[in-house]
Motif scaffolding. Structure first.
Motif, PDB file in Angstrom:
ATOM      1  N   VAL A  90       0.917  -0.992  -0.061  1.00  0.00           N
ATOM      2  CA  VAL A  90      -0.074   0.040   0.160  1.00  0.00           C
ATOM      3  C   VAL A  90       1.033   1.195   0.008  1.00  0.00           C
ATOM      4  CG1 VAL A  90      -1.792   1.314   1.366  1.00  0.00           C
ATOM      5  CG2 VAL A  90      -1.879  -1.083   1.411  1.00  0.00           C
ATOM      6  N   ILE A  92       1.507   5.203   0.457  1.00  0.00           N
ATOM      7  CA  ILE A  92       0.698   6.269   1.040  1.00  0.00           C
ATOM      8  C   ILE A  92       1.285   7.616   0.366  1.00  0.00           C
ATOM      9  CG2 ILE A  92       0.445   7.711   3.267  1.00  0.00           C
ATOM     10  CD1 ILE A  92       1.355   4.763   4.818  1.00  0.00           C
ATOM     11  N   PHE A  97      -4.369   6.375   1.090  1.00  0.00           N
ATOM     12  CA  PHE A  97      -3.637   5.121   1.072  1.00  0.00           C
ATOM     13  C   PHE A  97      -4.240   4.523  -0.299  1.00  0.00           C
ATOM     14  CE2 PHE A  97      -4.599   5.386   5.660  1.00  0.00           C
ATOM     15  CZ  PHE A  97      -3.269   5.069   5.916  1.00  0.00           C
ATOM     16  N   TRP A 112       3.430  -1.302   3.749  1.00  0.00           N
ATOM     17  CA  TRP A 112       2.910   0.318   3.606  1.00  0.00           C
ATOM     18  C   TRP A 112       4.068   1.035   3.514  1.00  0.00           C
ATOM     19  CZ3 TRP A 112       0.385  -3.161   6.823  1.00  0.00           C
ATOM     20  CH2 TRP A 112      -1.047  -3.256   6.774  1.00  0.00           C
ATOM     21  N   VAL A 122      -0.410   3.910  10.327  1.00  0.00           N
ATOM     22  CA  VAL A 122      -1.115   2.713   9.805  1.00  0.00           C
ATOM     23  C   VAL A 122      -1.753   2.168  11.159  1.00  0.00           C
ATOM     24  CG1 VAL A 122      -1.445   0.606   8.788  1.00  0.00           C
ATOM     25  CG2 VAL A 122       0.355   1.980   7.792  1.00  0.00           C
ATOM     26  N   CYS A 157      -4.824   6.738   9.330  1.00  0.00           N
ATOM     27  CA  CYS A 157      -3.571   7.401   9.565  1.00  0.00           C
ATOM     28  C   CYS A 157      -4.116   8.223  11.013  1.00  0.00           C
ATOM     29  CB  CYS A 157      -3.253   8.566   8.649  1.00  0.00           C
ATOM     30  SG  CYS A 157      -1.906   9.569   9.377  1.00  0.00           S
TER      31      CYS A 157
END
Length: 171
Positions: A90, A92, A97, A112, A122, A157
């Motif tokens: 994922v 950011i 996201f 992430w 996260v 977040c």
């Protein structure tokens, strides 16, 4: 005796007054509202029955927010489309996201990667406060989590709670 230095130059006191007024107007203009820094530092929440145009959950177009010329902003950039780095990752970026919904099989490790200049986390959301609990991720930092149980994992977040997404884990 005249106080004029030259017939075409105004009197010194009038010149000083004009310069002082110009400087004062410049200070008033410079000391206006602080520059808009985007969602990271907005820190504004609408009261009951109110909304903020251009903010998540607000009403009205983002263009309704006045932008002063020559004002620095931390608004998301409109660069190339965001694509995850790997199949179970994922990204950011631009205060979001990507992808916002990811489906993986049990036993998969999801990564992430923060590609924003601002820090993000996260963090699981909901009643049970699930397993996702990253520290603040600086730009370029990564957070990994191995999903072992099937289910739907909603997260956000914690610094920018309007940023939400979901990981669905299947058998």
């Amino acid at each position: 005796m005249s106080h004029d230095i030259h017939p075409r130059i105004p009197r010194l006191p009038a010149l000083i007054s004009a310069l002082a007024l110009t400087g004062a107007l410049g200070l008033v203009t410079a000391c206006g509202d602080p520059p808009h820094r985007g969602p990271a530092s907005a820190g504004i929440t609408p009261g009951a029955g109110q909304s903020l145009p251009g903010m998540p959950g607000g009403t009205g177009p983002a263009s309704a927010i006045p932008v002063l010329p020559n004002t620095a902003t931390a608004a998301p950039t409109r660069s190339a489309p965001v694509t995850p780095v790997g199949p179970n990752s994922v990204t950011i970026k631009n205060f979001a996201f990507h992808p916002a919904a990811l489906t993986v099989k049990a036993g998969t490790t999801v990564t992430w990667i923060n590609q924003d200049p601002e820090p993000h986390t996260v963090t699981s959301q909901g009643q049970g406060q699930g397993p996702l609990r990253s520290a603040a991720l600086a730009s370029g930092a990564r957070y990994l989590y191995k999903f072992t149980k099937p289910g739907t994992y909603k997260y956000l977040c914690s610094i920018h709670p309007f940023m939400t997404a979901t990981v669905t884990v299947t058998q």
